[in-house]
Design a protein around this motif. Structure first.
Motif, PDB file in Angstrom:
ATOM      1  N   GLN A   1      38.926  22.906  55.703  1.00 41.72           N
ATOM      2  CA  GLN A   1      38.835  21.476  55.413  1.00 41.72           C
ATOM      3  C   GLN A   1      39.613  21.053  54.177  1.00 41.72           C
ATOM      4  O   GLN A   1      39.954  19.881  54.023  1.00 41.72           O
ATOM      5  CB  GLN A   1      37.373  21.057  55.278  1.00 41.72           C
ATOM      6  CG  GLN A   1      36.635  21.280  56.576  1.00 41.72           C
ATOM      7  CD  GLN A   1      35.259  20.663  56.554  1.00 41.72           C
ATOM      8  OE1 GLN A   1      35.087  19.529  56.179  1.00 41.72           O
ATOM      9  NE2 GLN A   1      34.268  21.444  56.962  1.00 41.72           N
ATOM     10  N   ILE A   2      39.868  21.971  53.265  1.00 40.34           N
ATOM     11  CA  ILE A   2      40.576  21.580  52.055  1.00 40.34           C
ATOM     12  C   ILE A   2      41.956  22.221  51.966  1.00 40.34           C
ATOM     13  O   ILE A   2      42.943  21.547  51.692  1.00 40.34           O
ATOM     14  CB  ILE A   2      39.740  21.918  50.804  1.00 40.34           C
ATOM     15  CG1 ILE A   2      38.482  21.059  50.816  1.00 40.34           C
ATOM     16  CG2 ILE A   2      40.537  21.670  49.533  1.00 40.34           C
ATOM     17  CD1 ILE A   2      37.417  21.517  49.891  1.00 40.34           C
TER      18      ILE A   2
ATOM     19  N   ASP B   1      29.624  21.613  46.199  1.00 44.01           N
ATOM     20  CA  ASP B   1      29.315  20.680  47.287  1.00 44.01           C
ATOM     21  C   ASP B   1      28.638  21.386  48.458  1.00 44.01           C
ATOM     22  O   ASP B   1      28.064  20.723  49.328  1.00 44.01           O
ATOM     23  CB  ASP B   1      30.598  19.999  47.772  1.00 44.01           C
ATOM     24  CG  ASP B   1      30.803  18.647  47.109  1.00 44.01           C
ATOM     25  OD1 ASP B   1      29.832  18.145  46.515  1.00 44.01           O
ATOM     26  OD2 ASP B   1      31.910  18.105  47.175  1.00 44.01           O
ATOM     27  N   GLY B   2      28.754  22.700  48.508  1.00 46.68           N
ATOM     28  CA  GLY B   2      28.029  23.434  49.548  1.00 46.68           C
ATOM     29  C   GLY B   2      28.903  24.083  50.599  1.00 46.68           C
ATOM     30  O   GLY B   2      28.406  24.614  51.580  1.00 46.68           O
ATOM     31  N   ALA B   3      30.217  24.042  50.400  1.00 51.33           N
ATOM     32  CA  ALA B   3      31.107  24.623  51.403  1.00 51.33           C
ATOM     33  C   ALA B   3      31.303  26.112  51.122  1.00 51.33           C
ATOM     34  O   ALA B   3      31.301  26.536  49.980  1.00 51.33           O
ATOM     35  CB  ALA B   3      32.457  23.910  51.387  1.00 51.33           C
TER      36      ALA B   3
ATOM     37  N   PRO C   1      44.670  21.467  55.362  1.00 51.87           N
ATOM     38  CA  PRO C   1      45.348  20.160  55.370  1.00 51.87           C
ATOM     39  C   PRO C   1      46.405  20.030  54.272  1.00 51.87           C
ATOM     40  O   PRO C   1      47.308  19.208  54.370  1.00 51.87           O
ATOM     41  CB  PRO C   1      44.207  19.159  55.134  1.00 51.87           C
ATOM     42  CG  PRO C   1      42.969  19.872  55.519  1.00 51.87           C
ATOM     43  CD  PRO C   1      43.209  21.320  55.224  1.00 51.87           C
ATOM     44  N   LEU C   2      46.275  20.846  53.225  1.00 48.83           N
ATOM     45  CA  LEU C   2      47.247  20.807  52.128  1.00 48.83           C
ATOM     46  C   LEU C   2      48.503  21.601  52.440  1.00 48.83           C
ATOM     47  O   LEU C   2      49.480  21.531  51.711  1.00 48.83           O
ATOM     48  CB  LEU C   2      46.628  21.467  50.890  1.00 48.83           C
ATOM     49  CG  LEU C   2      45.760  20.675  49.964  1.00 48.83           C
ATOM     50  CD1 LEU C   2      45.212  21.594  48.895  1.00 48.83           C
ATOM     51  CD2 LEU C   2      46.590  19.588  49.326  1.00 48.83           C
TER      52      LEU C   2
ATOM     53  N   ALA D   1      34.579  22.887  42.930  1.00 45.26           N
ATOM     54  CA  ALA D   1      33.923  21.643  43.357  1.00 45.26           C
ATOM     55  C   ALA D   1      33.376  21.781  44.770  1.00 45.26           C
ATOM     56  O   ALA D   1      32.257  21.362  45.060  1.00 45.26           O
ATOM     57  CB  ALA D   1      34.916  20.480  43.279  1.00 45.26           C
ATOM     58  N   ALA D   2      34.159  22.405  45.643  1.00 45.92           N
ATOM     59  CA  ALA D   2      33.732  22.545  47.029  1.00 45.92           C
ATOM     60  C   ALA D   2      32.548  23.502  47.145  1.00 45.92           C
ATOM     61  O   ALA D   2      31.640  23.296  47.948  1.00 45.92           O
ATOM     62  CB  ALA D   2      34.892  23.034  47.888  1.00 45.92           C
ATOM     63  N   LYS D   3      32.550  24.542  46.303  1.00 48.49           N
ATOM     64  CA  LYS D   3      31.416  25.483  46.317  1.00 48.49           C
ATOM     65  C   LYS D   3      30.132  24.765  45.938  1.00 48.49           C
ATOM     66  O   LYS D   3      29.089  24.963  46.550  1.00 48.49           O
ATOM     67  CB  LYS D   3      31.662  26.605  45.299  1.00 48.49           C
ATOM     68  CG  LYS D   3      32.459  27.771  45.813  1.00 48.49           C
ATOM     69  CD  LYS D   3      32.409  28.877  44.740  1.00 48.49           C
ATOM     70  CE  LYS D   3      33.495  29.899  44.963  1.00 48.49           C
ATOM     71  NZ  LYS D   3      33.606  30.815  43.812  1.00 48.49           N
TER      72      LYS D   3
ATOM     73  N   LEU E   1      39.306  22.880  42.501  1.00 49.71           N
ATOM     74  CA  LEU E   1      39.027  22.377  43.853  1.00 49.71           C
ATOM     75  C   LEU E   1      38.038  23.287  44.558  1.00 49.71           C
ATOM     76  O   LEU E   1      37.105  22.821  45.217  1.00 49.71           O
ATOM     77  CB  LEU E   1      40.324  22.326  44.673  1.00 49.71           C
ATOM     78  CG  LEU E   1      41.186  21.087  44.577  1.00 49.71           C
ATOM     79  CD1 LEU E   1      42.320  21.174  45.573  1.00 49.71           C
ATOM     80  CD2 LEU E   1      40.353  19.841  44.851  1.00 49.71           C
TER      81      LEU E   1
END
Lengths: 312, 376
Positions: free
Chosen positions: A220-221, A210-212, A224-225, A206-208, A203
């Motif tokens: 954001q990830i 995606d640019g986060a 919320p979890l 993937a987020a890295k 996760l």
């Protein structure tokens, strides 16, 4: 003959517990019923043992002083009187001031809410960093924090008093908040780190891509979890800080004391007749918020667990 | 200019060398599959290309630029993970547009990109759902959508199909291939499944023990594996290997193996020895040198059928095991002290234990050095 027996045994083992239960009862009805009865008896005794003090507290708080003096401890009140509750809340004397628990109740709220929020927030970000952004030495840091969980309250009283004095926060609510935050970070970090370790590293990858960045991935990830673990942490921290007496009595003074200290003072500082009904009402009032937290947040806790959407 | 290059790439975790001197160059539109057994370093290589791990030595170049120190988000790549790595609390729509939202792409542009990808992958009806409400195949599509939406220079796939059941895997394989054709995308794809590698790749890099052991078009790897490792890894059922030695007979090379205690000669004079064998046994090859002959199961067929033109031999062999799969049957024989698998038509009636006439077509064999396991 022998093969037949083996078959039956294999069949029993394969069948579900539900189905095998009547079989077993049919085989030895007496012992089963007896054991079941014994089980309920023991459970019932435990229920009595644990609810009796609460029962006595509630009953006593509703009796008049007159009735307490004559009657038995376990008897129900002849007449329900709520005056002791009003006294405990609004006019019981603590030292020279007679305003009841109310001001101290708000003191505790003002202390507990920031302390819980800050320690939970720091624990969350610590746990996230220590599980998903490992760096050389991160395991050592986590180990030290874990060690902090096992340090007893009494050990840090003196050094903490000196520290608070040096940074000019002695005797203030913010100082007490700081003490609880520092003491709580070990636990909150442990909770969040262990929860985040189970979240797949992919996760983050993937987020890295995606640019986060560090904070965007966290807010954001991961946040919320985190509802289930956050509820666990909040319950834990709220209960501990609300119920704390030692830090409260050591690091606060005068009007800024938390409710536990005030309760102690009510019970210990009565002159003349001991008002047991007021003491009991005050004790229940002091314990109510933690009960409330369990009842309200416990539901979210279960809900958070069953939602279980982490698995990909 | 190659889209991706790796130059003398090394990676070690402490004392363990995971990648050793990896050199690759991928042109635009290529579909390169990195294939190998687990632990061969293929996923590590992909992570280094993505920038999620750093190499110990060597360079990664994207579009001719060294990107060793460039963050993953600035490499203009997209990646699809084995576990899909969908953000569990976000809807499909939010999952796909997450990258664009983080990069502050205007709303209208985001919406357009989302619709384009949703249509392409047939997931328009799923946009409001959460990942936990999707099936495995649907999650796979969403994961691809997240990669496709940004139109990156390079796509990286890390075993994207290994969590799917066999039927869905075959279907998604077809769709990925189609997407590659339609979009002309440049893809690096990691898998341990050689079938996937064969059917998807324009080029395959077979990896073992941190090294690329062979790099080439799928058919080349199949026909001319450069080592026993590649020969064994590519193709299912695997290639048959027969141990024996090379000998010269009448100035012609023959492969001699022992079958049932007696020497048995197979003609190999048609084999391209590449200068190793000129007229007699000479050069690098000694007379009687130990070799291994590899023959694929499809060249081991029934002797009852008609054959012509090829260099071939026929034997009476006893089947020891058979496996039917509808289209054909795989028959296992005992031959020269090893198992020999043949592919027979399912119409052929074969019985375990009853001798059958077997035809060995030797026109497409491979020969390997017994010691170094390298192709001649």
């Amino acid at each position: 003959m022998t093969s037949g027996q083996a078959d039956t045994r294999a069949g029993l083992m394969r069948s579900t517990p539900l189905r095998s239960a009547p079989l077993r009862r049919a085989g030895r009805p007496w012992t089963a019923t007896l054991l079941r009865g014994l089980l309920f008896l023991i459970l019932g005794l435990f229920v009595l043992y644990f609810t009796l003090p609460l029962f006595v507290m509630i009953v006593t708080s509703l009796k008049s002083l007159e009735e307490i003096r004559q009657g038995s401890l376990l008897g129900l009140p002849q007449e329900i009187e709520l005056t002791s509750w009003a006294t405990a809340w609004g006019s019981a004397c603590i030292g020279v001031s007679c305003h009841g628990l109310r001001p101290y109740f708000w003191n505790s709220i003002l202390l507990v809410v920031p302390a819980v929020v800050i320690s939970t927030a720091i624990g969350a970000i610590n746990g996230y960093a220590l599980s998903k952004w490992r760096f050389p030495g991160s395991d050592v840091i986590f180990g030290l924090m874990l060690f902090g969980c096992f340090v007893p309250f009494q050990v840090i009283l003196l050094p903490m008093a000196i520290t608070l004095g040096k940074i000019g926060m002695a005797g203030s609510v913010s100082g007490l908040i700081l003490v609880h935050v520092v003491y709580g970070i070990g636990f909150t970090t442990l909770f969040f780190r262990n929860y985040y370790v189970a979240v797949p590293d992919e996760l983050v990858k993937a987020a890295k891509i995606d640019g986060a960045g560090f904070l965007a991935i966290f807010t954001q990830i991961f946040l919320p979890l985190s509802i289930p673990v956050m509820v666990v942490t909040v319950i834990w921290q709220f209960t501990n800080i609300w119920n704390d007496f030692l830090f409260g009595v050591s690091f606060s003074q005068g009007g800024s004391q938390p409710i536990t200290v005030a309760l102690n003072n009510i019970v210990n500082s009565t002159t003349g007749v001991k008002e047991y009904n007021v003491d009991m009402a005050a004790a229940i009032i002091a314990a109510l918020p933690t009960l409330l937290v369990y009842v309200v947040a416990g539901k979210y806790f279960i809900r958070g667990l069953t939602a279980g959407s982490v698995k990909g | 200019m190659p889209v991706l290059q790796s130059r003398n790439l090394y990676k070690d975790f402490g004392a363990v060398e995971v990648l050793k001197d990896i050199n690759l160059s991928i042109e635009a539109g290529e579909f390169l599959v990195l294939v190998g057994p687990s632990g061969c370093g293929k996923s590590t290589l992909l992570n280094i290309v993505a920038g999620l791990e750093t190499a110990s030595a060597g360079d990664i170049l994207i579009d001719g630029q060294i990107v060793n120190d460039v963050a993953p988000k600035d490499r203009d790549i997209a990646m699809v993970f084995q576990s899909y790595a969908l953000y569990p609390t976000m809807t499909v729509e939010k999952n796909i547009t997450f990258g664009m939202r983080v990069r502050n792409v205007p709303r209208r542009e985001r919406e357009e990109a989302l619709q384009r990808v949703a249509k392409l992958l047939h997931i328009e009806h799923l946009l409001r759902r959460k990942p936990s409400q999707l099936s495995g195949g649907q999650r796979q599509r969403v994961a691809m959508g997240r990669a496709l939406v940004r139109r990156p220079k390079l796509f990286l796939f890390d075993e994207p199909l290994s969590n799917l059941d066999a039927k869905l895997r075959a279907q998604m394989r077809g769709e990925i291939k189609q997407l590659h054709k339609r979009l002309g995308a440049t893809i690096v794809y990691v898998t341990h499944d050689q079938t996937e590698a064969m059917s998807l790749a324009t080029r395959i890099a077979v990896m073992s023990d941190g090294k690329i052991v062979q790099l080439g078009a799928p058919q080349d790897l199949y026909d001319r594996p450069n080592s026993i490792f590649v020969a064994d890894f590519i193709g299912s059922p695997a290639m048959n290997f027969i141990s024996g030695r090379i000998q010269a007979r009448d100035a012609k090379p023959v492969f001699v193996a022992d079958h049932d205690g007696a020497p048995l000669a197979l003609p190999v004079d048609h084999y391209d020895f590449g200068g190793d064998f000129g007229g007699g046994v000479e050069g690098d090859l000694r007379d009687g040198q130990e070799l291994i002959l590899g023959i694929r199961p499809e060249y081991v067929t029934s002797g009852a059928a008609n054959h012509h033109g090829a260099v071939s031999v026929d034997f009476e062999l006893v089947p020891s095991l058979m496996e039917t799969n509808g289209f054909d049957q795989h028959i296992v024989f005992e031959f020269c002290g090893a198992e020999l698998v043949g592919r027979f038509s399912s119409k052929e009636s074969v019985e375990v234990g009853r001798p059958h006439r077997v035809h060995l077509d030797l026109s497409e064999i491979s020969l390997f050095h017994a010691e170094s396991k390298v192709r001649l």
